[in-house]
Write an enzyme that holds these catalytic residues in place. Sequence first.
Site, PDB file in Angstrom:
ATOM      1  N   GLU A  63       0.884  -1.191  -0.090  1.00  0.00           N
ATOM      2  CA  GLU A  63       0.141  -0.076  -0.009  1.00  0.00           C
ATOM      3  C   GLU A  63       0.749   1.186  -0.031  1.00  0.00           C
ATOM      4  OE1 GLU A  63      -3.168  -0.346  -0.444  1.00  0.00           O
ATOM      5  OE2 GLU A  63      -2.778  -2.698  -0.268  1.00  0.00           O
ATOM      6  N   HIS A 200     -14.241  -3.163  -1.984  1.00  0.00           N
ATOM      7  CA  HIS A 200     -13.463  -1.905  -1.108  1.00  0.00           C
ATOM      8  C   HIS A 200     -14.465  -1.094  -0.442  1.00  0.00           C
ATOM      9  CE1 HIS A 200      -9.404  -1.356  -2.720  1.00  0.00           C
ATOM     10  NE2 HIS A 200      -9.672   0.208  -2.370  1.00  0.00           N
ATOM     11  N   ASP A 204     -10.321   3.551   3.520  1.00  0.00           N
ATOM     12  CA  ASP A 204      -8.762   3.189   3.511  1.00  0.00           C
ATOM     13  C   ASP A 204      -8.739   2.069   4.116  1.00  0.00           C
ATOM     14  OD1 ASP A 204      -5.965   3.800   3.188  1.00  0.00           O
ATOM     15  OD2 ASP A 204      -5.777   5.201   4.836  1.00  0.00           O
ATOM     16  N   ARG A 208      -5.087  -4.081   3.148  1.00  0.00           N
ATOM     17  CA  ARG A 208      -4.462  -4.840   4.028  1.00  0.00           C
ATOM     18  C   ARG A 208      -5.513  -5.689   5.007  1.00  0.00           C
ATOM     19  NH1 ARG A 208      -2.703   0.479   6.978  1.00  0.00           N
ATOM     20  NH2 ARG A 208      -4.185   1.363   5.458  1.00  0.00           N
ATOM     21  N   LEU A 209      -6.943  -5.226   4.850  1.00  0.00           N
ATOM     22  CA  LEU A 209      -7.874  -6.162   5.515  1.00  0.00           C
ATOM     23  C   LEU A 209      -7.964  -7.394   4.819  1.00  0.00           C
ATOM     24  CD1 LEU A 209     -10.447  -3.569   7.010  1.00  0.00           C
ATOM     25  CD2 LEU A 209      -9.069  -5.253   8.272  1.00  0.00           C
ATOM     26  N   ARG A 211      -6.112  -9.114   2.784  1.00  0.00           N
ATOM     27  CA  ARG A 211      -4.819 -10.112   2.986  1.00  0.00           C
ATOM     28  C   ARG A 211      -4.949 -10.614   4.581  1.00  0.00           C
ATOM     29  NH1 ARG A 211      -3.043  -5.849  -0.448  1.00  0.00           N
ATOM     30  NH2 ARG A 211      -2.067  -4.782   1.087  1.00  0.00           N
ATOM     31  N   TYR A 242      -0.662  -8.963  -9.733  1.00  0.00           N
ATOM     32  CA  TYR A 242      -1.712  -9.019  -8.205  1.00  0.00           C
ATOM     33  C   TYR A 242      -3.083  -8.144  -8.629  1.00  0.00           C
ATOM     34  CZ  TYR A 242      -3.616  -8.326  -3.675  1.00  0.00           C
ATOM     35  OH  TYR A 242      -4.227  -8.111  -2.228  1.00  0.00           O
TER      36      TYR A 242
END
Length: 368
Positions: A63, A200, A204, A208-209, A211, A242
């Site tokens: 990110e 999404h 923000d 990360r969430l 993954r 990715y």
Amino acid sequence: MAVQYHYGEFPPEELDWKRLIPVIGPASMAVARYDGTLSAVPNASLLLSPLITQEAVLSSRIEGTQTTMGEVLEYEAEGESRAIEPGKKADIQEVLNYRRALNASVKMMEDLPLCQRIIREAHRVLLDGVRGQGKDPGEYRKNQNWIGPHGCTLEEARFVPISPDRLPDGMSAWERHIHAEAQDHLVRLAILHAEFEALHPFHDGNGRLGRMMVPLYMFEKGLISGPMFYISAYFEAHRDEYYDRLLAVSRDGAWTDWCLFFLEAVRQQSEENRHKARAILGLYEGMKPRFTEITRSQHAINALDRIFSQPIFSSGTFIEASGIPVATARRILRELREHGVLDVLLESSGRRSAVYVFPELLRITEGR
């Protein structure tokens, strides 16, 4: 023109199982081999905790954060006494929040299945006190967002996620799919990850969430015996592919291609995770007699466990967390340093504790 969210196409009606089945077997076997190693590690959550920090570093790096595992652990060891420029401090705090969010999720899963409530709480922790804290932590977005070059307009975007008015229904469908009957759990996880990124749901922290959900899902479904799976290294090394594979799901309905990419990521990272876990366990077992011989103390294994849980640490933290008598703890650190087991990053000065590093463990964790 921006690719739009794939309305009405989740979950996918059909996948090309002829292409998937030859890949599912090797991925599943690799996960099983990794879990066999994981199960053999005594107190895995302690011994493998540096790997969780490294996963947090790599997931955050995708990110755009710019920090290393060493910098994160040094910051933790020195605390607020360390002079550090604000941008670097913000990057480090995002990594620490990732680790906190994962731990909070695992704690909640003692009472709840993996669900929206856990995801929202993880998001709240992830954004606590960092750059995204003004972006409604723990709350789904109420406005349209989009993905593209920094500062681009909606018209210039690469991808436009689901509209905010349809987001609650989208998240409910996503949650139902977690618990629906699955032909294969790794394929289901691939679909869930892609769908979360396409929805999404927050302003923000979505990447990360998404993954973080990988080890949580694998743990809940019994694929691994602990919530310790580190997939971000593969995604970071193949970052362009990715993002391209995720985009093609909405643009072309390319769910099977995405699943193939994800399964290969799982296979390769299972092998890498297993290799690192075995190396850490081997180092730990090898250090047991060495610590005992060097320190000649009944506290040798306690000291070993503390150092393995945090390979960069201050003497003050070590003394406090280990519970070893102060004079004994200081002697142990001195002798480990004299015998070349520990290096000193920062000498003590006044009231400031010395900062030590266990370089062999750091090398394994960072893959050097």
